[in-house]
Design an enzyme around this catalytic site. Structure first.
Site: not given
Length: 340
Positions: A130, A184, A187, A190, A194, A210, A237, A240, A244
């Site tokens: 990351d 997905c 659906c 998410c 938000c 975001c 946050c 989302c 799921c």
């Protein structure tokens, strides 16, 4: 070798391992360029500066033949959405409630990498978590680890979406796995949850709206139109992720250093507002929160105080209206005016 590597990865604490080629994400460069061209990266200038590496992993290390993608779960014990109702307390993203995952995952990757080199001494490796210009999520999808959902995060049918990603680039030629496809369906949970409408369309994110970006990456004052929508979220946050449906298959976290520290489970906003620089650094030593600094952190606390609808918190904000950090002072004044 691959089967032995998978077994060793699980022994080290990873929940899943898959492999792809460095050139397995040919569409990533174009998608990244569009994201940056639209300004959706906000103040994250490093995304634009290293696009040539980020968009094509093969250019990052041309000698690499395989990318080993690994998942490490940090699944929370409780529903993080419940904490949003405690308006006099702060909510901190699940991943940041204890030790910094960068350090934990990287050490795990290095141990696994050393084992790999013991089996194949003529090969080389590089590990990433990351912090390098590596697009982990598209690579993980190409490797079959999971797929990028409509919230742009990675999820898997056997893991949910509460997991970190790590990668090992290697000159070893390992057989690649089949890429994962989207599961997905219809659906939109998410997208619907938000708070700031940060998704212009399914599978697209405008980071400048975001809350994770606003509380962590954004320097300076937050747009006043967005402040009320942040609620009591002061670092990241999870909305989302939390809704799921695939999380019904989430794997429990086995690393105790991801379990929430007691003092970070709904800390009182009034207490956090008192933190000076030394107190902030002491409280968040070894935490990913430390990197945003006391100023940005207390700015977020002030926004949460302003959203608390609790006049009893006015003194906490009032004490910061003359703070030496002008952004903190601005946030404190906004909070006081809002509560009054």
């Amino acid at each position: 070798m691959k089967a032995a590597l998978d077994a060793k990865a699980r022994e080290e604490g990873f929940a899943k391992m898959r492999v792809c080629r460095p050139d397995a994400i040919p569409d990533a460069a174009g998608r990244l360029a569009e994201f940056v061209d639209k300004g959706r990266h906000g103040q994250m200038g490093w995304m634009a500066e290293r696009m040539h590496w980020r968009g094509d992993p093969a250019t990052l290390w041309p000698e690499a033949r395989s990318v080993i993608m690994l998942a490490e779960p940090y699944t929370p014990e409780a529903d993080p959405l419940e904490a949003l109702e405690l308006r006099d307390r702060a909510t901190i993203s699940v991943y940041a409630q204890n030790r910094d995952y960068h350090d934990i995952v990287k050490k795990r990757l290095k141990r696994l990498g050393r084992w790999l080199l013991e089996q194949a001494p003529e090969e080389q490796i590089k590990v990433f978590v990351d912090t390098a210009p590596v697009m982990e999520k598209p690579l993980a999808e190409a490797a079959g680890l999971g797929w990028q959902g409509k919230h742009t995060n990675l999820l898997a049918r056997d893991l949910g979406n509460w997991f970190f990603l790590g990668s090992i680039f290697t000159t070893l030629d390992l057989p690649p796995d089949a890429p994962e496809v989207d599961h997905c369906g219809n659906c939109t949970a998410c997208l619907d949850i938000c708070p700031t409408d940060a998704f212009p369309a399914p599978f697209q994110l405008d980071a400048t709206r975001c809350i994770s970006y606003l509380t962590i990456e954004h320097h300076g004052p937050v747009d006043e139109a967005l402040r009320p929508l942040m609620g009591n979220r002061i670092y990241g946050c999870d909305d989302c992720l939390a809704v799921c449906p695939w999380n019904k298959f989430a794997v429990a976290a086995t690393e105790m250093r991801y379990a929430a520290r007691p003092e970070l489970r709904g800390p009182r906003l009034a207490d956090l507002a008192l933190l000076d620089d030394a107190g902030f650094r002491a409280m968040f030593s070894g935490s990913p929160i430390k990197r945003i600094g006391r100023g940005r952190f207390v700015r977020n606390v002030c926004y949460a105080i302003g959203n608390s609808n609790d006049p009893a918190l006015i003194p906490a904000a009032q004490a910061l209206v003359e703070d030496e950090d002008p952004v903190v002072a601005d946030a404190a004044r906004w909070a006081v005016e809002r509560l009054r």
